[in-house]
Design an enzyme around this catalytic site. Structure first.
Site, PDB file in Angstrom:
ATOM      1  N   ASP B 203       6.851 -40.914 -10.787  1.00 14.52           N
ATOM      2  CA  ASP B 203       5.795 -41.912 -11.002  1.00 14.52           C
ATOM      3  C   ASP B 203       5.412 -41.988 -12.486  1.00 14.52           C
ATOM      4  OD1 ASP B 203       3.483 -43.466 -10.937  1.00 14.52           O
ATOM      5  OD2 ASP B 203       2.313 -42.042  -9.760  1.00 14.52           O
ATOM      6  N   HIS B 376      -3.040 -41.598 -10.247  1.00 10.20           N
ATOM      7  CA  HIS B 376      -1.719 -41.301 -10.811  1.00 10.20           C
ATOM      8  C   HIS B 376      -1.801 -40.230 -11.882  1.00 10.20           C
ATOM      9  CE1 HIS B 376       0.098 -44.851  -8.866  1.00 10.20           C
ATOM     10  NE2 HIS B 376      -1.093 -45.379  -9.058  1.00 10.20           N
TER      11      HIS B 376
END
Lengths: 560, 560
Positions: B203, B376
């Site tokens: 990610d 994130h």
């Protein structure tokens, strides 16, 4: 009270001062405040606003002059606090009505105004002032104070009338170590505070941001660090009026033996003016033109460019798309966006950043390095201002509602009574009478759009049509009918644009329309308007049911 | 090498693993990665992307299935890492092609997928897995790991084939004190690292952000502080899938004796699912419906609402415009936007904030209080991941180019050789052969638009027309001509929409067109297409000269 319910104000009380913003309160941009005393008017700033998504096709948005149009002859002067577009951009449009109007400002501000007016083929009557100066314009006695901002030579203006003393900050921050040593004149503001400021109009832009803006000069070392590590070409993009930012870039370029090419029309023009006025130090031989720069070894060149807001036609955007004629980005190049992102431009700016990154450039921007500081006072600085000025009444300006409220809270925190903080917005009329400022009504202020060469002919109804067309395109149905019988002469022409890529999407519409036309004919309808309405209804319903879309339906029925 | 120049790949080497993203690399959203081994395919995630300004009228953007459409029968399963729309939103569109496809995911993820499929009248074949589980799907041996993100029950997946071990993080962060105690399984990742991870898909969303994401639980006290000071109604807006955020809001509501009403369809639905699965603790009697809430004293009620992205039809937007049927914002109300701003939504979100502030609400948002943390991993956390996994090859995913490059730099900083970091984008084909990942070509991947009920019929040409129409509107000229002589039958009909508010703007066009028609007639031109072209040219030139605008010119010549 809802602002929308305010009625037009009554007459201004004798000896009172009236204040109304025709732009710049409740929004960021197109700043323009009108002061009225004894039947005369003074305008402070006259800027433009850049459009948002909901205003497609619009180039600029102007302040709404309607409230002063019947009284143009009453205006004594227009005072400009600094040279940013949102403070000077609409000056030519006001001068079209009153070409003789004195335009008052600092040297650099007026130089930018003069350049802008030349493009409009106007020769303004310029009145240069400087910090410390005090000049009367009709009824208005104006004193000017040095202010620190993201452009040189910014001024605050104190306006004295028998109604009292008003101080307008313009755009302001309190950098305590400014690059040019020109501090915001807090001492002067304190002196005004001693005298007694009746109304204080204060820049709200960063009122929500806690603390203090970092000093501009702290950016230099960051730039130095980035540029010292660059082995190839360096491109720095920033605002074309940010002389001090460019100065720091030039200084770093000199330190690392790079020549500098200026890219972009406004960058070249503004830096030329700044150098001429002694505001930008440019050693001989530092600047080269683009062609010369392309001949230099890559580690000996630095480009200072416009395009930091992702403007699609700018040099930087073209580089990011690989479409710039001279400069082709290669892996290892360094690009620095030494600028903020104006709200609404995020997608465009990051589009440019991603394009550059995709081509292999190392891209330094506000999000990953300290290469920008704001030009507007944060909350901590605003507290200093309030405590220096100790105003009786406060009117937050230059901000959206969230900024205005945050600024109001700061004023109250320093001891200004909440009832003396006036939260206005464009068009809301504030009177200062007997030392007390209060809202007395509102005048109508709308958006005045510039689209291409015309001002004002694009309004809300055209924009609403553009938004509908932009979302769903249109379907046009054209048919010629016998004007006496309503009988269609041949099959209808059906075409769609912006509706579907599928050429067969509208095949069914043909039989629908033909059915409807034979229906209107059988009903004996010959009025083309009524026939068109029927066709619109039938097609609109079919599209909504079949596609769940809302294109504009455009029927044209031609009587033959 | 330019990615655009890549050719379609050759055949996959025996024993090799092929990876291609049909969405989600080079952009944030519509994540979908296809793995191929031994002639069989495994899909990881199948999400949607929300459109930007340049895609007007579009509701959703899907991954481009074309590359796998001829091989749908080769797909063994679709594995979902978590339940966000950008990971599951396109599942129904893939299931239309293969309704029998096993859909693999955690309990909460599958509950959201099931709800979504019900709306599409699909009954998916769900295969529930959990962290620690290991399940084979055809050639692919999948092991699942707990991952911490902004939605419960997220998983990373390790995929073993004879070609090697691949680890895909999905969306991930490393909150070390997660609200539910469910840590990202760094120990498990380390075990995989010991075994040897051949390719690590990571990610990239926050790779540019230095440091570490603040713990989710630090938001609780901030909310408590805000809500404890509120004397009237409190409205908290956040993402409808952020169960832990809502949990903290509920806990604060309980602490301050407020009942809670959930506002917004997806909020009600998702929190119902979360409560049912034991992921959200809701004491009996806490929740009330909107009607009950309106009867309660204002200091005893709290609304948890959708609309945190400024969606114009959401309850919150309607409140901000003063148009909500039940809830009318009054001075002193408190609104908290406990959410991020998805890039591109800034203008809409601040529009809502300003609307609320104008009505007198105190608005708390990310910009003025710590009421949101990202889901994130920031750069610091990514370093932990790389050091735990010690991968041979790295492929940054889930990011625009700026994020991919930043993530790549982090991998390299931890010791991954730069040549083993594969910077791909959608459609770029990566083969893992003999432990080495490399780019071998690309397949075409475009944007697949959903507009209303149709998928794919709105493409680039329709969007390009919409952009032109949205910027400048159109001018339609319709005329019937005698098909044998080309003689106009009556005057042309001229109309414009989205061009000007001025009804007389197009008056001049009439004589222009009539002149041109008499010209084409005199030239003996009877071909309606040629006549239309002439009219378009003449009118287009006049508009450009007169207005400097570019409306779409739409001539229709009807032969009678």
């Amino acid at each position: 009270m809802t602002y929308g319910q305010l009625a037009p104000p009554g007459a201004l009380a004798d000896g009172g001062l009236r204040i109304v913003a025709l732009g710049g309160i409740g929004e960021i941009g197109r700043n323009m405040t009108v002061f009225e005393y004894g039947g005369r008017l003074l305008v402070v700033d006259c800027g433009v606003l850049f459009p948002e998504d909901q205003q497609p096709g619009v180039d600029l948005i102007l302040p709404d002059f309607r409230a002063i149009e019947p009284r143009l002859d009453d205006i004594d002067a227009i005072v400009l606090t600094h040279g940013h577009e949102d403070h000077i951009g609409a000056v030519p449009f006001l001068l079209r009505h009153r070409p003789d109007l004195p335009v008052v400002g600092s040297r650099f501000t007026l130089a930018l105004v003069a350049a802008k007016c030349r493009e409009h083929r106007l020769t303004p009557r310029l009145v240069e002032v400087a910090e410390g100066g005090r000049v009367g314009f009709g009824e208005f006695d104006c004193e000017f104070f040095a202010v620190n901002h993201s452009i040189p030579d910014a001024l605050a203006v104190a306006i004295r009338t028998p109604a009292g003393l008003v101080l307008h900050t313009g755009d302001i921050k309190l950098d305590q170590l400014p690059l040019d040593g020109r501090l915001t004149d807090l001492a002067g503001f304190s002196r005004l505070g001693d005298e007694g400021v009746d109304l204080f109009l204060v820049d709200s832009t960063n009122a929500e941001v806690p603390g203090f803006v970092m000093a501009e000069r702290e950016i230099g070392p960051v730039l130095d660090n980035v540029i010292s590590r660059a082995g190839q070409r360096v491109i720095v993009a920033c605002f074309a009026s940010h002389v001090h930012r460019v100065q720091q870039v030039l200084d770093v370029a000199i330190a690392h033996d790079r020549r500098v090419a200026l890219v972009g029309r406004s960058m070249v023009r503004n830096m030329g003016i700044a150098a001429e006025l002694g505001l930008l130090r440019v050693p001989d031989g530092l600047l080269v033109d683009l062609a010369e720069a392309m001949e230099l070894p890559e580690h000996q060149v630095l480009f200072v460019s416009t395009g930091s807001q992702g403007e699609p036609l700018s040099a930087l955007s073209r580089m990011a798309r690989g479409e710039h004629r001279q400069i082709r980005i290669r892996p290892g190049d360094t690009v620095v966006l030494a600028s903020s992102m104006i709200p609404g431009n995020e997608t465009a700016v990051f589009g440019v950043v991603n394009g550059l990154a995709r081509l292999g450039a190392s891209v330094v921007h506000q999000g990953n390095a300290k290469v920008h500081v704001s030009g507007h006072a944060s909350a901590g600085e605003l507290l200093f201002l309030y405590n220096a000025v100790r105003p009786s009444n406060v009117m937050p300006v230059h901000g959206e509602w969230r900024h205005l409220r945050a600024n109001a809270a700061l004023a109250v925190a320093t001891g200004v009574p909440a009832e003396n903080v006036v939260l206005a917005e464009d068009g809301v009329v504030v009177d200062l009478v007997d030392g007390r400022a209060s809202i007395v009504g509102r005048v109508e202020v709308g958006h005045v759009y510039v689209d291409g060469l015309s001002v004002g002919d694009v309004g809300e109804s055209t924009l609403s049509d553009r938004l509908i067309l932009g979302e769903g395109g249109f379907i046009a149905i054209t048919v010629a009918v016998d004007s006496t019988t309503g009988r269609p002469l041949g099959p209808p022409t059906i075409s769609g644009r912006g509706f579907s890529d599928d050429p067969k999407a509208l095949d069914e519409v043909m039989s629908l329309v033909e059915m409807e036309l034979s229906h209107t004919e059988s009903e004996g309808i010959t009025d083309t308007h009524r026939i068109a309405q029927s066709v619109r209804r039938v097609v609109g319903r079919w599209v909504a049911d079949t596609y769940r879309r809302r294109p504009m339906i455009v029927p044209t029925v031609i009587p033959v």
